[in-house]
Design an enzyme around this catalytic site. Structure first.
Site, PDB file in Angstrom:
ATOM      1  N   GLU A  44       0.870  -1.174   0.000  1.00 15.60           N
ATOM      2  CA  GLU A  44       0.000   0.000   0.000  1.00 15.60           C
ATOM      3  C   GLU A  44       0.911   1.229   0.000  1.00 15.60           C
ATOM      4  O   GLU A  44       1.829   1.317   0.828  1.00 15.60           O
ATOM      5  CB  GLU A  44      -0.875   0.001   1.258  1.00 15.60           C
ATOM      6  CG  GLU A  44      -1.837   1.162   1.212  1.00 15.60           C
ATOM      7  CD  GLU A  44      -2.765   1.279   2.421  1.00 15.60           C
ATOM      8  OE1 GLU A  44      -2.769   0.388   3.285  1.00 15.60           O
ATOM      9  OE2 GLU A  44      -3.471   2.297   2.477  1.00 15.60           O
ATOM     10  N   ARG A 272       5.554 -13.407   9.161  1.00 10.23           N
ATOM     11  CA  ARG A 272       6.204 -12.143   8.864  1.00 10.23           C
ATOM     12  C   ARG A 272       7.562 -12.087   9.552  1.00 10.23           C
ATOM     13  O   ARG A 272       7.831 -12.864  10.469  1.00 10.23           O
ATOM     14  CB  ARG A 272       5.321 -10.969   9.275  1.00 10.23           C
ATOM     15  CG  ARG A 272       5.086 -10.831  10.765  1.00 10.23           C
ATOM     16  CD  ARG A 272       3.946  -9.855  11.071  1.00 10.23           C
ATOM     17  NE  ARG A 272       4.262  -8.489  10.711  1.00 10.23           N
ATOM     18  CZ  ARG A 272       3.599  -7.780   9.801  1.00 10.23           C
ATOM     19  NH1 ARG A 272       2.590  -8.287   9.147  1.00 10.23           N
ATOM     20  NH2 ARG A 272       3.945  -6.541   9.551  1.00 10.23           N
ATOM     21  N   LYS A 282       4.266   0.754   9.975  1.00  8.48           N
ATOM     22  CA  LYS A 282       4.332   2.013   9.241  1.00  8.48           C
ATOM     23  C   LYS A 282       3.916   3.189  10.117  1.00  8.48           C
ATOM     24  O   LYS A 282       4.465   4.272   9.999  1.00  8.48           O
ATOM     25  CB  LYS A 282       3.413   1.957   8.026  1.00  8.48           C
ATOM     26  CG  LYS A 282       4.009   1.169   6.889  1.00  8.48           C
ATOM     27  CD  LYS A 282       3.085   1.261   5.696  1.00  8.48           C
ATOM     28  CE  LYS A 282       3.440   0.230   4.654  1.00  8.48           C
ATOM     29  NZ  LYS A 282       2.269  -0.149   3.864  1.00  8.48           N
TER      30      LYS A 282
HETATM   31  P1  ATP Z   1       1.508  -1.974   8.283  1.00  7.60           P
HETATM   32  O1  ATP Z   1       2.903  -1.697   8.761  1.00  7.60           O
HETATM   33  O2  ATP Z   1       0.685  -0.764   8.281  1.00  7.60           O
HETATM   34  O3  ATP Z   1       0.914  -3.204   8.889  1.00  7.60           O
HETATM   35  P2  ATP Z   1       2.136  -3.490   5.969  1.00  7.60           P
HETATM   36  O4  ATP Z   1       3.559  -3.587   6.375  1.00  7.60           O
HETATM   37  O5  ATP Z   1       1.271  -4.673   6.053  1.00  7.60           O
HETATM   38  O6  ATP Z   1       1.513  -2.293   6.741  1.00  7.60           O
HETATM   39  P3  ATP Z   1       1.681  -3.418   3.114  1.00  7.60           P
HETATM   40  O7  ATP Z   1       2.016  -2.320   2.197  1.00  7.60           O
HETATM   41  O8  ATP Z   1       0.291  -3.880   3.151  1.00  7.60           O
HETATM   42  O9  ATP Z   1       2.106  -2.888   4.505  1.00  7.60           O
HETATM   43  O10 ATP Z   1       2.647  -4.638   2.872  1.00  7.60           O
HETATM   44  C1  ATP Z   1       2.884  -5.170   1.594  1.00  7.60           C
HETATM   45  C2  ATP Z   1       3.241  -6.619   1.690  1.00  7.60           C
HETATM   46  O11 ATP Z   1       4.385  -6.813   2.511  1.00  7.60           O
HETATM   47  C3  ATP Z   1       2.121  -7.429   2.282  1.00  7.60           C
HETATM   48  O12 ATP Z   1       1.899  -8.563   1.467  1.00  7.60           O
HETATM   49  C4  ATP Z   1       2.623  -7.827   3.623  1.00  7.60           C
HETATM   50  O13 ATP Z   1       2.148  -9.081   4.006  1.00  7.60           O
HETATM   51  C5  ATP Z   1       4.140  -7.832   3.446  1.00  7.60           C
HETATM   52  N1  ATP Z   1       4.795  -7.525   4.716  1.00  7.60           N
HETATM   53  C6  ATP Z   1       4.594  -6.449   5.492  1.00  7.60           C
HETATM   54  N2  ATP Z   1       5.325  -6.514   6.623  1.00  7.60           N
HETATM   55  C7  ATP Z   1       6.021  -7.677   6.553  1.00  7.60           C
HETATM   56  C8  ATP Z   1       6.963  -8.338   7.421  1.00  7.60           C
HETATM   57  N3  ATP Z   1       7.334  -7.805   8.590  1.00  7.60           N
HETATM   58  N4  ATP Z   1       7.457  -9.518   7.026  1.00  7.60           N
HETATM   59  C9  ATP Z   1       7.108 -10.062   5.843  1.00  7.60           C
HETATM   60  N5  ATP Z   1       6.231  -9.499   4.984  1.00  7.60           N
HETATM   61  C10 ATP Z   1       5.685  -8.325   5.330  1.00  7.60           C
END
Ligand code: ATP
Ligand code: MG
Length: 569
Positions: A44, A272, A282
């Site tokens: 996003e 994750r 974020k």
């Molecule tokens: P927020 O920090 O607000 O939760 P987000 O990190 O989920 O947001 P996105 O832009 O939705 O932000 O993430 C894009 C992709 O990266 C998604 O498919 C998410 O699953 C993956 N992602 C985000 N954080 C991690 C992480 N710590 N480890 C692995 N994948 C991640």
């Protein structure tokens, strides 16, 4: 349509095996997708990417690369209030920097707004969606809890024609924000709360960075994501574990649209990345940046990809890290030292050696003539003779590290002290003969004598062994440089666990700026070029501030994991 997405990944990286690759292997065996593998990375654009995203990027692009497939970069831009072009640009930049190329496969969920709208009308026609008149609070109240089933809304059985009419008027802008929402009509008694008639459209009279003012209703993430995947013919939709409970909804939406979309991708969840001594949400990253607790999104102490890049991490080190931590379904914490070790491993192999004196102390060689200088030769890499050697000029007045001298040496200290001998690396053996102090008693310089028969590389060099071996620079030929000594941003390994305020464990010593002396060769460093400063750590020429007239280097990582063990330089 199907051409291979290009990457500059090294060909030798052996494909790691994991449960997702096992699923793909099995699909290829049964011919489920006719051998097609298509993945996507769906950020996003509401912030900068962080090291956690790197795990998802390497997984999605890595699988596409290894299976001759395609990986899309898709911006999931359904929340116009929080999204911006700046974030789109930085995300593209970070993905490319990591070494991945989406080719022509750059998409935006907002490209599908028309289709998503049509599908919503279709669902209404099928009796699978309805316009809700309850307020947000009432919807929450009716939704029930984990232990209490939800209750049907009084508007759940609104006639199809009325739903259509209201939905079209929502789109036409007749109603204020929040007046109505469109809900999927699934099951208010489902044990899975996500299935209790989730909201799929809401009214928001806001400008969207790509569609402008064309829309005042926006689709929700769960509804948008699965349809976007299907329209793009994604085969394996990889996401993090928090979406496991959303999978039934993902599948439900696509099951309703089975005649409308080209395929039904498989959602597969993985754990994750959680990394100690950092925050990755974020919201918290934005807070650190906006409250100026760090110096912007690319502050070298942040876990953003822009930050680790500026710090001196290489894409190779990050890919190695992701490979090393692996992919599984079990949530776990990875220690920061694992990431740091990957960088050490990469730079030990790839970074040329240079000399810098970070905390200078003057050393005068009493028996070396005033106006003389001579060349010493230092190898650019101890294990790579083919990288050659460079000249280090030697002269009477040198700088050494303050820590390499102790007036009253502790037991086991083999560097310089009164009466002791050390080798000046690539040069001569010297002996400390006296100390010069100022009126406060601080040491200003030390005096030595040198043994002219001990020059490194000459026949006599090995005749005498000394235990200490320290680096130095000729005062006359050294250049000043700004050196930024970075350390971990937090002192607590879990800065945001439980109900802790992560801001209370900010490390006050995470950034120190010093003026150091560096050898002449370093003035010509390219921005982002990495070096090992012998005995001091791995450093990178700052990608923004490096100038040959005023060199600036950032410490990427120390030579060994010294966190919490000894005070850092
Ligand atoms: P927020 O920090 O607000 O939760 P987000 O990190 O989920 O947001 P996105 O832009 O939705 O932000 O993430 C894009 C992709 O990266 C998604 O498919 C998410 O699953 C993956 N992602 C985000 N954080 C991690 C992480 N710590 N480890 C692995 N994948 C991640
Ligand atoms: Mg998310």
């Amino acid at each position: 349509m199907k051409e291979k997405s290009e990457t500059n990944l090294p060909a030798e990286s052996a494909a790691p095996t994991n449960f997702i690759r096992n699923i793909i292997d099995e699909d290829n065996r049964t011919g489920k997708w006719n051998g097609r593998v298509e993945t996507r990375f769906p950020p996003e654009p509401n912030g900068y990417l962080h090291i956690g995203h790197a795990k998802s990027i390497c997984l999605n692009f890595g699988i596409a690369h290894d299976y001759d497939g395609i990986c899309h970069l898709r911006f999931d831009d359904t929340n116009p209030e929080k999204e911006a072009q700046e974030y789109v640009d930085s995300i593209c930049d970070s993905v490319s920097w990591l070494g991945f190329d989406w080719g022509q496969h750059l998409y935006y969920s907002s490209d599908y707004f028309d289709r998503l709208y049509e599908f919503a009308e279709y669902l209404i026609h099928q009796g699978k969606a309805y316009v809700e008149s309850l307020s947000a609070d009432e919807i929450r109240e009716f939704r029930g809890t984990l232990t209490r089933p939800g209750q049907n809304s009084p508007f759940r059985d609104r006639p199809i024609a009325e739903n259509l009419d209201l939905f079209r008027r929502m789109k036409a802008g007749e109603f204020p924000d929040g007046r109505y929402v469109l809900r999927a009509r699934i099951d208010m008694a489902s044990p899975n709360i996500n299935m209790r008639d989730p909201v799929i459209y809401r009214i928001r009279h806001v400008h969207h960075q790509r569609t402008g003012n064309r829309w005042c209703i926006y689709p929700m993430y769960d509804y948008t994501h699965c349809i976007s995947d299907a329209l793009e013919k994604i085969t394996h939709s990889l996401c993090t574990l928090e979406f496991e409970d959303h999978r039934p909804l993902y599948d439900w939406v696509l099951d309703q649209l089975v005649d409308q979309v080209p395929c039904h991708p498989q959602q597969i969840e993985f754990a994750r990345l959680n990394l100690t001594y950092t925050v990755m949400s974020k919201r918290k990253l934005i807070e650190l940046v906006e409250n100026k607790l760090v110096d912007g999104w690319d502050d070298p102490r942040l876990s953003t990809l822009a930050g680790v890049r500026r710090r001196g991490f290489t894409p190779r080190a990050i890919r190695l890290f992701v490979e090393r931590i692996g992919i599984s379904k079990a949530d776990s914490w990875i220690d920061m030292s694992v990431l740091e070790d990957c960088l050490r491993e990469d730079l030990n192999e790839h970074a040329p050696r240079r000399i810098a004196v970070l905390k200078p102390l003057k050393l005068i060689i009493d028996n070396y003539p005033e106006n003389r200088h001579e060349d010493c030769f230092a190898p650019n890499h101890p294990q790579k003779p083919e990288w050659g050697k460079r000249i280090l000029p030697f002269s009477r007045t040198l700088y050494i590290e303050r820590d390499d001298f102790m007036e009253t040496p502790v037991k086991g200290y083999f560097r310089l002290s009164p009466g002791a001998e050390v080798r000046l690396r690539y040069a001569f053996i010297v002996k400390c003969v006296s100390i010069e102090k100022n009126s406060h008693g601080d040491i200003e310089a030390i005096h030595c004598t040198y043994d002219p028969d001990t020059k490194s590389g000459t026949a006599g060099a090995e005749s005498r062994k000394v235990k200490g071996n320290i680096h130095w620079l000729s005062a006359q030929y050294a250049h000043e440089a700004e050196v930024r000594l970075y350390d971990r941003l937090f002192t607590d390994p879990y800065p945001d666990s439980g109900d802790k305020d992560y801001k209370t464990s900010l490390n006050p010593d995470s950034k120190k700026i010093i003026t150091a002396y560096v050898e002449a060769a370093l003035c010509g460093a390219e921005p982002e070029q990495s070096f090992q400063f012998e005995r001091n750590g791995y450093f990178v020429a700052d990608r923004i501030d490096m100038k040959s007239e005023k060199p600036v280097f950032n410490r990427a990582v120390t030579l060994r994991d010294s966190w919490g063990k000894v005070a850092s330089a």
